[in-house]
Design an enzyme around this catalytic site. Structure first.
Site, PDB file in Angstrom:
ATOM      1  N   GLU A   1       8.161   5.881   5.104  1.00 20.12           N
ATOM      2  CA  GLU A   1       8.882   5.792   3.839  1.00 20.12           C
ATOM      3  C   GLU A   1      10.305   6.339   3.932  1.00 20.12           C
ATOM      4  O   GLU A   1      11.228   5.804   3.320  1.00 20.12           O
ATOM      5  CB  GLU A   1       8.115   6.519   2.722  1.00 20.12           C
ATOM      6  CG  GLU A   1       6.847   5.812   2.258  1.00 20.12           C
ATOM      7  CD  GLU A   1       5.706   5.966   3.251  1.00 20.12           C
ATOM      8  OE1 GLU A   1       5.806   6.822   4.163  1.00 20.12           O
ATOM      9  OE2 GLU A   1       4.717   5.229   3.124  1.00 20.12           O
TER      10      GLU A   1
ATOM     11  N   HIS B   1      -3.894   7.111  -5.139  1.00 22.50           N
ATOM     12  CA  HIS B   1      -3.580   5.729  -5.527  1.00 22.50           C
ATOM     13  C   HIS B   1      -3.395   5.646  -7.034  1.00 22.50           C
ATOM     14  O   HIS B   1      -3.533   4.580  -7.610  1.00 22.50           O
ATOM     15  CB  HIS B   1      -4.693   4.763  -5.078  1.00 22.50           C
ATOM     16  CG  HIS B   1      -4.868   4.721  -3.596  1.00 22.50           C
ATOM     17  ND1 HIS B   1      -5.618   5.645  -2.916  1.00 22.50           N
ATOM     18  CD2 HIS B   1      -4.366   3.878  -2.656  1.00 22.50           C
ATOM     19  CE1 HIS B   1      -5.581   5.385  -1.613  1.00 22.50           C
ATOM     20  NE2 HIS B   1      -4.824   4.321  -1.429  1.00 22.50           N
TER      21      HIS B   1
END
Lengths: 489, 369
Positions: free
Chosen positions: B104, B174
């Protein structure tokens, strides 16, 4: 493609198979096409290549076929160590396995790759410690104009560092950091590039800006954060940035520029520009996650970036023995599929040659290159550091005197008849005068006006900022003594 | 969900031009091409599609209208784990739509570099839960790129998209709503759409806005939210909140998926004679204080609801600002109905979430204060 080196028929077979499948892994091929423009070590005499202008190398027609993917630098000693691990006398045809990533030979001998090669990767140098050319070496010739500019810029950088350092000590600027001991790195690498190449510095490379024409006044303006500072007084001293010089503004966090370099280079690639990105990092910075991110992205995106690591032995007080256990930085290139070289960072000619070659490869082959320049940080980390607290005075002195890159290059320039004692004195005096003048002017120049506190947070001020500015102005009018008088409100 | 139609606006073909060294690009400002959401136009072609399809349309348009727009991130090439990037690689090619390594900080750093060269870099972070490695690049680099350079450089072309929020079974990693971390960073914008139609227009505005933007997409709504979405190129303004339900007794403020929960609470409250005004903030920073303040001046009561944990959540900023501005008008304390101060749990999700009934109870308590 010629294979100049064979240890056994089976190695050659394996190499050929690897080549055919476009797999770069196990082969060592010594033919380096770029070296044809350099003086080859196979020649016993130095045959100077006529030096026409600083861009002659760039105008040479490159044969892409000749630059087929497996080009290697000349230094292969370390490679031989590693590749002997892969040698075997057996026929490998039915000893190979298919996995994602390609074919690999299998073996029933359990062997771990050693943590390091028996020998360290050698360091490329052109001049010896006395500034004499080492016979039989490869290097790119540097003509008088470039050499004299390189040398005088190194001197300018030295003097600038001394004077600004003193200015901080006198309380005239708040902070400074020198490049002492590493003058060859920034000047010589900049000299090997063009103005279209985009620079993402760490913070110890103002020499690159200096080479490109940033004036002493412009340096002083940023250090004083005055109204003429292109950064509008927002950052600490030495956080230079200059759009007209393609030098991206310095930021303090370490290594953040490396993945950005990959992105910028990708943009150049999309534009088909004949330019590359050069991003600098220190030895400490290679421990950051962004080093891994930057190199990996550049390799995968096939972006034309040169990652230039100044391994100066120290990250503030942390010696490299506490930074990594690898053989420096150069060996990390291979982990990312990046071609790499180790150079003597105190040898201006070696840096010039290596960066020239790296630039050609980066642009013509659209790939990343890693250069590790070994050097020594003679100065303290910054004006906030006293390095005598963690290292020996003798050590510092040795590098300052006996291994001084400026003196070393001076000897070579002088021996060519391009520099004299008189010029030395003149230049030093002149630069000193200019710097003192620049500091005086910068000190007297007003700071940026208050509006510059609020502008550029976004492309135009948002309502919360407008509100805050209004409130602040009211506060200032009520308590003017709380605020510095050199910022006009 | 309220049906929204928009007026047709002229298709704006935004082709970047390069100036000088290639640094400058003309960015359209998000205030252009404002969609008038309240008037239907029979000539507008609109199809009923879900959220990920709306996002997909926005990305297609973004790449179509700007040859220097790029979409990249983990797994975007085959269409993405939520199908938001379907068809892009086939249509625009592998040099413009590509997978990145799993990193990322690399994705955002690379995106900053691309944007610094005047490109529109549309980076995808696979789940907002994984955005943190990029936090340094976002906060220390993207947000400050223009300011620290004295406006010599900027990375305004950067847009970071990430699915966020509860999905029913996402657990710790999540389901997160990390918007509050980013709302504390001067120099970036944070935008969260509530519906397919909003998502397309807001995303196009974010992409074309000359500032780096973090765009959180409510993953719960990717398939679940279906609405009429005009097929053409349109943009919705940033930093403008929208009153999506008019009322007079209490103002409710929220964003993203939570708005549909809040709307159900409003409908139930109406049966008890409580008239609720519901505001979609849309842009969290810089946020539209004026619209919220005007509503609170009318109702005298405000309730903020978000999935993220209550402590330090963005509701706290809204509450503090409203109290500063509307103290004497307030009839009751500012109420917040938010997630608990725990990591987002799996089996306990129904207990963690700010449900319709929690909101309804708080509406009544606030009105009866």
């Amino acid at each position: 493609m010629a294979i100049l080196w064979r240890r056994s028929r089976n190695i050659a077979n394996r190499i050929r198979k690897c080549m055919n499948k476009g797999f770069m892994g196990c082969a060592v091929v010594n033919q380096s096409c770029w070296s044809s423009t350099f003086q080859s070590s196979s020649l016993s005499n130095l045959r100077p290549v006529p030096y026409q202008n600083s861009r002659y190398l760039r105008s040479l027609p490159w044969s892409r076929a000749a630059l087929f993917s497996v080009l290697r630098s000349k230094s292969t000693v370390a490679e031989k160590q590693l590749d002997s691990f892969f040698s075997s006398d057996s026929d490998d045809d039915h000893r190979s396995l298919d996995f994602p990533g390609g074919k690999v030979t299998y073996t029933s001998e359990m062997n771990f790759i050693t943590e390091s090669s028996r020998m360290r990767v050698p360091c490329y140098r052109v001049l010896d410690d006395n500034g004499e050319l080492i016979m039989g070496g490869d290097f790119q010739q540097v003509g008088k104009d470039v050499a004299v500019k390189m040398y005088s810029d190194m001197v300018t950088l030295q003097i600038m560092d001394n004077i600004f350092y003193e200015a901080q000590r006198q309380g005239r600027i708040s902070f400074y950091l020198t490049s002492t001991g590493e003058e060859a790195i920034s000047i010589a690498s900049a000299a090997a590039l063009t103005e279209q190449d985009i620079i993402l510095p760490q913070y110890r490379e103002p020499g690159v800006l200096l080479w490109r024409g940033f004036t002493l006044q412009e340096f002083a303006n940023q250090c004083f954060g005055n109204n003429a500072d292109y950064g509008k007084g927002r950052q600490m001293p030495i956080h230079y940035g200059s759009k007209k010089h393609n030098f991206i503004t310095i930021s303090s966090p370490i290594a953040t520029q490396l993945p950005q370099a990959a992105g910028i280079a990708y943009s150049l690639k999309m534009d088909n520009k004949k330019a590359c990105v050069v991003s600098y990092i220190g030895d400490g910075g290679t421990s950051e996650g962004d080093f891994h991110a930057g190199l990996n992205f550049a390799a995968v995106m096939e972006a034309p970036v040169i990652f230039f690591c100044r391994n100066n032995g120290w990250a503030i007080s942390t010696n490299i023995s506490e930074q990594f256990r690898s053989d420096g930085i150069v060996v990390k290139g291979r982990a990312y599929g990046i071609r790499s070289i180790r150079v003597d960072g105190n040898d201006a000619l070696a840096i010039y040659s290596a960066v020239s070659a790296a630039r050609e490869m980066a642009i013509n082959e659209q790939r990343a290159i890693l250069i590790e320049a070994l050097t020594y940080r003679v100065g303290h980390h910054s004006t906030s550091d006293d390095s005598t607290k963690y290292r020996e005075l003798d050590e510092i002195d040795y590098w300052k005197m006996a291994r001084n890159p400026v003196n070393r290059f001076r000897k070579w320039v002088q021996n060519n008849g391009w520099w004299s004692e008189q010029q030395e004195t003149e230049v030093r005096n002149s630069i000193r005068k200019q710097l003192l003048q620049a500091i005086q002017v910068a000190e007297k120049t007003e700071k940026p006006p208050l509006t510059e506190l609020f502008s550029d947070v976004y492309d135009h001020p948002t309502s919360n900022l407008q509100e805050q500015e209004k409130q602040l102005r009211e506060t200032i009018s009520r308590h003017p003594k709380d605020y510095p008088s050199d910022v006009s409100v | 969900m309220k049906l929204e139609m928009g007026t047709g606006t002229a298709l704006r073909n935004i082709i970047g031009r390069r100036f000088g060294h290639g640094w400058k690009r003309p960015f359209s400002t998000a205030t252009c091409d404002v969609e008038n959401q309240h008037s239907a136009n029979a000539n507008t072609n609109a199809k009923s599609i879900n959220l990920y399809s709306a996002i997909n349309q926005a990305l297609h348009i973004a790449l179509e209208t700007d040859p220097r727009a790029f979409v990249f991130g983990e797994d975007v090439s085959f269409g993405g784990v939520f199908r938001c990037t379907t068809g892009l690689a086939d249509r625009f090619g592998k040099t413009r739509v590509f997978n990145t390594p799993l990193c990322e900080q690399g994705i955002v750093g690379f995106g900053i570099g691309l944007a610094a060269m005047g490109n529109r870099a549309i980076a995808e972070i696979q789940f907002a839960d994984y955005i943190y490695p990029a936090f340094d690049q976002i906060v220390n680099e993207a947000a400050k790129f223009r300011y620290r350079s004295g406006n010599q450089f900027n990375c305004g072309g950067l847009t970071i998209r990430a699915p966020y929020g509860a999905v029913g079974h996402g657990g710790h990693y999540h389901s997160q709503s990390p918007e509050a971390f980013f709302c504390h960073v001067p120099g970036i914008k944070v935008v969260i759409p509530r519906s397919p139609m909003q998502a397309k227009g807001l995303l196009l505005s974010c992409i074309r806005d000359p500032n780096p933007v973090v765009f959180f997409e409510p993953k719960w709504l990717y398939r679940l939210a279906v609405g009429e979405v005009p097929e053409h190129d349109y943009m919705l303004p940033l930093s403008e909140a929208e009153v999506i339900r008019k009322g007079s007794d209490i103002t409710l403020v929220g964003w993203g998926a939570q708005l549909s929960i809040m709307e159900q609470a409003c409908i139930d409250a109406e049966k008890d004679g409580i008239s609720c005004e519901l505001i979609d903030l849309k842009t969290l920073i810089p946020w539209d204080k004026e619209t919220v303040e005007a509503s609170v001046r009318k109702t005298g009561r405000v309730l903020i609801s978000h999935e993220a944990p209550v402590t330090g959540g963005f509701g706290a900023e809204i509450s503090a600002s409203i109290v500063e501005r509307c103290f004497l008008r307030l009839e009751a304390p500012v109420a917040r109905v938010c997630g608990l101060d725990t990591p987002f749990p799996l089996v306990f999700e129904p207990f963690y979430m700010p449900t319709k009934n929690k909101i309804l109870d708080t509406i009544k308590a606030t009105v009866n204060y």
